[in-house]
Design a protein around this motif. Structure first.
Motif, PDB file in Angstrom:
ATOM      1  N   LEU A   2      17.169  11.733  -8.715  1.00  0.00           N
ATOM      2  CA  LEU A   2      17.332  11.140 -10.044  1.00  0.00           C
ATOM      3  C   LEU A   2      16.946   9.653 -10.070  1.00  0.00           C
ATOM      4  CD1 LEU A   2      20.692  12.751 -11.230  1.00  0.00           C
ATOM      5  CD2 LEU A   2      18.402  13.208 -12.124  1.00  0.00           C
ATOM      6  N   CYS A   3      16.747   9.061  -8.902  1.00  0.00           N
ATOM      7  CA  CYS A   3      16.360   7.651  -8.837  1.00  0.00           C
ATOM      8  C   CYS A   3      14.924   7.487  -9.338  1.00  0.00           C
ATOM      9  CB  CYS A   3      16.474   7.130  -7.409  1.00  0.00           C
ATOM     10  SG  CYS A   3      18.181   7.014  -6.824  1.00  0.00           S
ATOM     11  N   PRO A   4      14.615   6.350  -9.952  1.00  0.00           N
ATOM     12  CA  PRO A   4      13.270   6.169 -10.524  1.00  0.00           C
ATOM     13  C   PRO A   4      12.193   6.102  -9.441  1.00  0.00           C
ATOM     14  CG  PRO A   4      14.531   4.124 -10.637  1.00  0.00           C
ATOM     15  CD  PRO A   4      15.492   5.190 -10.208  1.00  0.00           C
ATOM     16  N   PRO A   5      11.033   6.688  -9.715  1.00  0.00           N
ATOM     17  CA  PRO A   5       9.933   6.637  -8.751  1.00  0.00           C
ATOM     18  C   PRO A   5       9.342   5.240  -8.648  1.00  0.00           C
ATOM     19  CG  PRO A   5       9.192   7.599 -10.799  1.00  0.00           C
ATOM     20  CD  PRO A   5      10.671   7.427 -10.936  1.00  0.00           C
ATOM     21  N   ALA A   6       8.659   4.987  -7.551  1.00  0.00           N
ATOM     22  CA  ALA A   6       7.965   3.710  -7.379  1.00  0.00           C
ATOM     23  C   ALA A   6       6.824   3.630  -8.381  1.00  0.00           C
ATOM     24  CB  ALA A   6       7.439   3.593  -5.958  1.00  0.00           C
ATOM     25  N   GLU A   7       6.807   2.562  -9.157  1.00  0.00           N
ATOM     26  CA  GLU A   7       5.764   2.403 -10.167  1.00  0.00           C
ATOM     27  C   GLU A   7       4.965   1.118  -9.996  1.00  0.00           C
ATOM     28  OE1 GLU A   7       7.724   2.776 -13.916  1.00  0.00           O
ATOM     29  OE2 GLU A   7       7.824   4.976 -13.794  1.00  0.00           O
ATOM     30  N   ARG A   8       5.462   0.206  -9.156  1.00  0.00           N
ATOM     31  CA  ARG A   8       4.710  -1.023  -8.934  1.00  0.00           C
ATOM     32  C   ARG A   8       3.427  -0.711  -8.168  1.00  0.00           C
ATOM     33  NH1 ARG A   8       9.101  -5.017  -6.415  1.00  0.00           N
ATOM     34  NH2 ARG A   8       9.884  -3.066  -5.537  1.00  0.00           N
ATOM     35  N   GLU A   9       2.410  -1.469  -8.442  1.00  0.00           N
ATOM     36  CA  GLU A   9       1.098  -1.199  -7.848  1.00  0.00           C
ATOM     37  C   GLU A   9       1.123  -1.398  -6.339  1.00  0.00           C
ATOM     38  OE1 GLU A   9      -3.580  -2.627  -8.347  1.00  0.00           O
ATOM     39  OE2 GLU A   9      -2.015  -3.446  -9.651  1.00  0.00           O
ATOM     40  N   SER A  10       0.486  -0.477  -5.626  1.00  0.00           N
ATOM     41  CA  SER A  10       0.329  -0.602  -4.171  1.00  0.00           C
ATOM     42  C   SER A  10      -1.079  -0.125  -3.816  1.00  0.00           C
ATOM     43  CB  SER A  10       1.377   0.235  -3.434  1.00  0.00           C
ATOM     44  OG  SER A  10       1.258   1.601  -3.764  1.00  0.00           O
ATOM     45  N   GLU A  11      -1.464  -0.333  -2.567  1.00  0.00           N
ATOM     46  CA  GLU A  11      -2.768   0.140  -2.114  1.00  0.00           C
ATOM     47  C   GLU A  11      -2.869   1.659  -2.325  1.00  0.00           C
ATOM     48  OE1 GLU A  11      -5.211  -1.651  -1.049  1.00  0.00           O
ATOM     49  OE2 GLU A  11      -4.300  -3.594  -0.615  1.00  0.00           O
ATOM     50  N   LYS A  12      -4.071   2.134  -2.611  1.00  0.00           N
ATOM     51  CA  LYS A  12      -4.245   3.552  -2.927  1.00  0.00           C
ATOM     52  C   LYS A  12      -3.900   4.473  -1.765  1.00  0.00           C
ATOM     53  CE  LYS A  12      -7.683   2.919  -6.578  1.00  0.00           C
ATOM     54  NZ  LYS A  12      -9.063   3.218  -7.040  1.00  0.00           N
ATOM     55  N   TRP A  13      -3.957   3.950  -0.549  1.00  0.00           N
ATOM     56  CA  TRP A  13      -3.669   4.787   0.623  1.00  0.00           C
ATOM     57  C   TRP A  13      -2.188   4.757   1.016  1.00  0.00           C
ATOM     58  CZ3 TRP A  13      -1.932   2.089   4.958  1.00  0.00           C
ATOM     59  CH2 TRP A  13      -2.144   0.705   4.940  1.00  0.00           C
ATOM     60  N   ILE A  14      -1.385   3.972   0.282  1.00  0.00           N
ATOM     61  CA  ILE A  14       0.056   3.894   0.543  1.00  0.00           C
ATOM     62  C   ILE A  14       0.790   4.668  -0.549  1.00  0.00           C
ATOM     63  CG2 ILE A  14       2.051   2.377   0.795  1.00  0.00           C
ATOM     64  CD1 ILE A  14       0.140   0.168   1.707  1.00  0.00           C
ATOM     65  N   PHE A  15       1.702   5.562  -0.133  1.00  0.00           N
ATOM     66  CA  PHE A  15       2.407   6.424  -1.073  1.00  0.00           C
ATOM     67  C   PHE A  15       3.923   6.210  -0.964  1.00  0.00           C
ATOM     68  CE2 PHE A  15      -1.559   8.429   0.149  1.00  0.00           C
ATOM     69  CZ  PHE A  15      -2.124   8.767  -1.083  1.00  0.00           C
ATOM     70  N   PRO A  16       4.473   5.276  -1.746  1.00  0.00           N
ATOM     71  CA  PRO A  16       5.930   5.085  -1.766  1.00  0.00           C
ATOM     72  C   PRO A  16       6.585   6.065  -2.734  1.00  0.00           C
ATOM     73  CG  PRO A  16       4.869   3.412  -3.115  1.00  0.00           C
ATOM     74  CD  PRO A  16       3.771   4.288  -2.568  1.00  0.00           C
ATOM     75  N   LEU A  17       7.826   6.449  -2.464  1.00  0.00           N
ATOM     76  CA  LEU A  17       8.495   7.433  -3.310  1.00  0.00           C
ATOM     77  C   LEU A  17       9.321   6.812  -4.425  1.00  0.00           C
ATOM     78  CD1 LEU A  17       7.675   9.220  -0.837  1.00  0.00           C
ATOM     79  CD2 LEU A  17       9.805  10.458  -1.200  1.00  0.00           C
ATOM     80  N   TYR A  18      10.203   5.854  -4.087  1.00  0.00           N
ATOM     81  CA  TYR A  18      11.175   5.367  -5.054  1.00  0.00           C
ATOM     82  C   TYR A  18      11.074   3.857  -5.263  1.00  0.00           C
ATOM     83  CZ  TYR A  18      13.191   9.984  -4.403  1.00  0.00           C
ATOM     84  OH  TYR A  18      13.358  11.342  -4.334  1.00  0.00           O
ATOM     85  N   ASP A  19      11.672   3.420  -6.370  1.00  0.00           N
ATOM     86  CA  ASP A  19      11.698   2.004  -6.723  1.00  0.00           C
ATOM     87  C   ASP A  19      12.827   1.313  -5.954  1.00  0.00           C
ATOM     88  OD1 ASP A  19      11.857  -0.518  -7.896  1.00  0.00           O
ATOM     89  OD2 ASP A  19      11.471   0.242  -9.920  1.00  0.00           O
TER      90      ASP A  19
END
Length: 220
Positions: A33-50
């Protein structure tokens, strides 16, 4: 230590930091239920949560600094399915197969202070979940001989980039370069902020001959 932990669990039973459900430090329902990561990151980096969300920040700090190692189970579960989702596309489009999983290492000093490497523990849990052998763990290839300042203590991107330069190396270089030459790699870290740590690790592995490198983190 295991006996002591058992006694502590009886006296102070664990409960979800968000909903107080007993038996877990953070339940799957509350985590998702926590918000997903939405801040911009490099295209090859995949963060899950904010990381700015209070429950995400608290859970990661408990995991890293308070030895709540059981949190690795829930973090690994959500990471695993996100990794599989990305691999299903990459395997077809970019032949991203025979993958090596590499945790971001700690310096010796940091390891002594903490007693364990949280990203290595995450990787071990990921491998335990991976019944179809989508990847294999290599925890003794990338090392951190330089004891740099904590990235979290540096306020701006420029300082973080300067601080991390030269922080990584390949252990037993000649032997391990053979293991990663031409191979696809997934880097695992707990948090990415500017991406400086992951970028420096990626650069070191690329110089050693790695093919394509992507990264997954719990939060950004």
């Amino acid at each position: 230590m295991r006996f002591l932990n058992t006694i502590l669990e009886i006296v102070f039973p664990s409960k979800c930091l968000a909903c107080d459900k007993k038996g877990v430090d953070f339940c799957l329902q509350c985590l998702t239920l926590c918000p997903p990561a939405e801040r911009e990151s490099e295209k090859w980096i995949f963060p899950l949560y904010d990381y700015r969300h209070p429950n995400i920040k608290k859970s990661i700090r408990l995991f890293k600094y308070k030895s709540r190692k059981r949190l690795a189970n829930i973090f690994a579960e959500v990471l695993y399915y996100r990794i599989l989702e990305e691999l299903s596309d990459l395997a077809v489009m970019e032949n991203f197969r025979h993958v090596i999983l590499i945790p971001i290492p700690l310096s010796r000093k940091r390891y002594r202070e903490r007693g364990f490497n949280q990203t290595e523990l995450l990787c071990q849990k990921l491998v335990a979940l991976d019944k179809n052998a989508n990847f294999r763990l290599e925890k003794n290839i990338l090392i951190r001989p330089k004891d740099s300042e904590h990235q979290a203590r540096l306020e701006n991107r420029r300082e973080r980039l300067q601080n991390i330069i030269g922080s990584f190396a390949i252990k037993n270089e000649q032997q391990n370069e053979e293991k990663i030459k031409g191979r696809n790699i997934i880097l695992i870290d707990d948090v990415t902020t500017t991406g400086a740590t992951l970028s420096e690790a990626r650069k070191t592995l690329k110089q050693a001959g790695a093919k394509k490198i992507i990264a997954f983190t719990i939060a950004h």
